[in-house]
Motif scaffolding. Structure first.
Motif, PDB file in Angstrom:
ATOM      1  N   MET A  69       2.999   2.020  -2.234  1.00  0.00           N
ATOM      2  CA  MET A  69       3.085   1.020  -1.348  1.00  0.00           C
ATOM      3  C   MET A  69       3.871   0.273  -1.445  1.00  0.00           C
ATOM      4  O   MET A  69       4.619   0.046  -2.378  1.00  0.00           O
ATOM      5  CB  MET A  69       2.326   0.704  -1.656  1.00  0.00           C
ATOM      6  CG  MET A  69       1.599  -0.977  -0.940  1.00  0.00           C
ATOM      7  SD  MET A  69       0.253  -2.545  -0.776  1.00  0.00           S
ATOM      8  CE  MET A  69      -1.070  -1.937  -0.174  1.00  0.00           C
ATOM      9  N   HIS A 127      -2.275  -2.633   5.072  1.00  0.00           N
ATOM     10  CA  HIS A 127      -3.820  -2.801   4.464  1.00  0.00           C
ATOM     11  C   HIS A 127      -3.687  -3.964   3.295  1.00  0.00           C
ATOM     12  O   HIS A 127      -2.395  -4.045   2.513  1.00  0.00           O
ATOM     13  CB  HIS A 127      -4.096  -1.635   3.152  1.00  0.00           C
ATOM     14  CG  HIS A 127      -3.856  -0.609   4.439  1.00  0.00           C
ATOM     15  ND1 HIS A 127      -4.985  -0.368   5.399  1.00  0.00           N
ATOM     16  CD2 HIS A 127      -3.127   0.660   4.618  1.00  0.00           C
ATOM     17  CE1 HIS A 127      -5.053   0.708   5.779  1.00  0.00           C
ATOM     18  NE2 HIS A 127      -4.613   1.864   5.991  1.00  0.00           N
ATOM     19  N   PRO A 137      -3.554  -6.131  -0.436  1.00  0.00           N
ATOM     20  CA  PRO A 137      -3.217  -5.099  -1.807  1.00  0.00           C
ATOM     21  C   PRO A 137      -4.889  -5.471  -2.843  1.00  0.00           C
ATOM     22  O   PRO A 137      -5.562  -6.734  -2.202  1.00  0.00           O
ATOM     23  CB  PRO A 137      -2.405  -6.091  -2.510  1.00  0.00           C
ATOM     24  CG  PRO A 137      -2.467  -7.488  -1.616  1.00  0.00           C
ATOM     25  CD  PRO A 137      -2.739  -7.161  -0.519  1.00  0.00           C
ATOM     26  N   VAL A 138      -5.104  -4.460  -3.779  1.00  0.00           N
ATOM     27  CA  VAL A 138      -6.637  -4.802  -4.948  1.00  0.00           C
ATOM     28  C   VAL A 138      -5.916  -5.711  -5.438  1.00  0.00           C
ATOM     29  O   VAL A 138      -4.758  -5.788  -5.219  1.00  0.00           O
ATOM     30  CB  VAL A 138      -6.415  -3.030  -4.706  1.00  0.00           C
ATOM     31  CG1 VAL A 138      -7.161  -2.301  -3.802  1.00  0.00           C
ATOM     32  CG2 VAL A 138      -5.741  -2.750  -5.959  1.00  0.00           C
ATOM     33  N   HIS A 140      -5.235  -4.595  -9.884  1.00  0.00           N
ATOM     34  CA  HIS A 140      -4.458  -3.794 -10.486  1.00  0.00           C
ATOM     35  C   HIS A 140      -3.176  -5.184 -11.365  1.00  0.00           C
ATOM     36  O   HIS A 140      -2.490  -5.223  -9.966  1.00  0.00           O
ATOM     37  CB  HIS A 140      -3.767  -2.720 -10.062  1.00  0.00           C
ATOM     38  CG  HIS A 140      -2.294  -2.104 -10.130  1.00  0.00           C
ATOM     39  ND1 HIS A 140      -2.850  -1.678 -11.015  1.00  0.00           N
ATOM     40  CD2 HIS A 140      -1.632  -0.892  -9.699  1.00  0.00           C
ATOM     41  CE1 HIS A 140      -1.811  -1.105 -11.873  1.00  0.00           C
ATOM     42  NE2 HIS A 140      -0.842  -0.708 -10.066  1.00  0.00           N
ATOM     43  N   GLY A 193       1.607  -2.935  -6.882  1.00  0.00           N
ATOM     44  CA  GLY A 193       1.002  -2.479  -5.856  1.00  0.00           C
ATOM     45  C   GLY A 193       0.781  -0.661  -6.087  1.00  0.00           C
ATOM     46  O   GLY A 193       0.801  -0.332  -7.606  1.00  0.00           O
ATOM     47  N   GLU A 194       0.426   0.655  -5.257  1.00  0.00           N
ATOM     48  CA  GLU A 194      -0.203   1.243  -6.181  1.00  0.00           C
ATOM     49  C   GLU A 194       1.429   2.031  -6.965  1.00  0.00           C
ATOM     50  O   GLU A 194       1.299   3.475  -7.622  1.00  0.00           O
ATOM     51  CB  GLU A 194      -0.086   2.618  -4.625  1.00  0.00           C
ATOM     52  CG  GLU A 194      -1.272   2.071  -3.541  1.00  0.00           C
ATOM     53  CD  GLU A 194      -1.064   3.192  -2.422  1.00  0.00           C
ATOM     54  OE1 GLU A 194      -0.004   4.044  -2.184  1.00  0.00           O
ATOM     55  OE2 GLU A 194      -2.040   2.507  -1.597  1.00  0.00           O
ATOM     56  N   ASP A 195       2.421   1.901  -6.612  1.00  0.00           N
ATOM     57  CA  ASP A 195       3.462   2.145  -7.329  1.00  0.00           C
ATOM     58  C   ASP A 195       3.778   1.313  -8.399  1.00  0.00           C
ATOM     59  O   ASP A 195       4.914   1.737  -9.581  1.00  0.00           O
ATOM     60  CB  ASP A 195       4.866   2.593  -6.961  1.00  0.00           C
ATOM     61  CG  ASP A 195       5.344   0.756  -6.305  1.00  0.00           C
ATOM     62  OD1 ASP A 195       4.682  -0.231  -6.391  1.00  0.00           O
ATOM     63  OD2 ASP A 195       6.563   0.059  -5.722  1.00  0.00           O
ATOM     64  N   HIS A 196       3.142   0.585  -9.224  1.00  0.00           N
ATOM     65  CA  HIS A 196       3.103  -0.287  -9.738  1.00  0.00           C
ATOM     66  C   HIS A 196       4.196  -0.972 -10.401  1.00  0.00           C
ATOM     67  O   HIS A 196       4.108  -1.543 -11.243  1.00  0.00           O
ATOM     68  CB  HIS A 196       3.377   0.937 -11.286  1.00  0.00           C
ATOM     69  CG  HIS A 196       1.442   1.898 -11.737  1.00  0.00           C
ATOM     70  ND1 HIS A 196       0.491   1.646 -12.022  1.00  0.00           N
ATOM     71  CD2 HIS A 196       1.866   2.602 -11.375  1.00  0.00           C
ATOM     72  CE1 HIS A 196       0.064   3.251 -11.510  1.00  0.00           C
ATOM     73  NE2 HIS A 196       0.596   3.588 -11.564  1.00  0.00           N
TER      74      HIS A 196
END
Length: 156
Positions: free
Chosen positions: A1, A13, A15-16, A19, A108-111
């Protein structure tokens, strides 16, 4: 992301919320900043009511200052020698308050950080430990409540 951007694209989308990381200035060890939840990132404008002489139909409501709720952090309890636990004990047992700045990063997905809340001048107000109960097989959770001056939100 990628970086968090304005949702104008069709494929955006949100973010969650699970995390994230919390970092205390001058206290952070890798194992000491893992929290189960963070709550209280709320701001509300306080107002004052002014009555105008001769005008009885309404009152003027004007903004005064922003008020920030207490920050509530929850995590599995750590040993008594953890830096954050020592900081809390110093405040609550010895009345030695050393306010700290902290950051809360939504990752994000990439931390990598998407959003960062920079909390200013936080100090421990409350420290609660869940009940000890031999009938339940739960992790023992501590709840830390911090009072702070304000926070700033910025992109990561």
């Amino acid at each position: 992301m990628a970086k968090l951007t304005t949702p104008v694209a069709v494929n955006y989308h949100p973010p969650v919320n699970f995390h994230f990381e919390v970092h205390f200035e001058d206290l952070g060890e890798a194992g000491d900043v893992q929290f189960q939840s963070v709550g209280g990132l709320n701001a509300q404008m306080q107002t004052e009511t002014l009555k105008e002489g001769g005008e009885n139909r309404f009152e003027h409501i004007v903004p005064v200052r922003a008020k920030f709720n207490d920050l509530v952090l929850k995590r599995g309890i750590l040993p008594a020698d953890s830096p954050i636990t020592k900081w809390i004990q110093d405040a609550l047992e010895n009345f030695k308050f050393l306010p700290k700045n902290l950051t809360i990063q939504l990752l994000g997905e990439d931390h990598k950080p998407l959003l960062v809340w920079e909390v200013s001048h936080a100090w421990p107000k409350s420290w609660k430990v869940d009940d000890l109960n031999a009938e339940q097989g739960k992790v023992l959770v501590e709840t830390i409540e911090l009072t702070y001056n304000f926070y700033r939100l910025r992109n990561g």
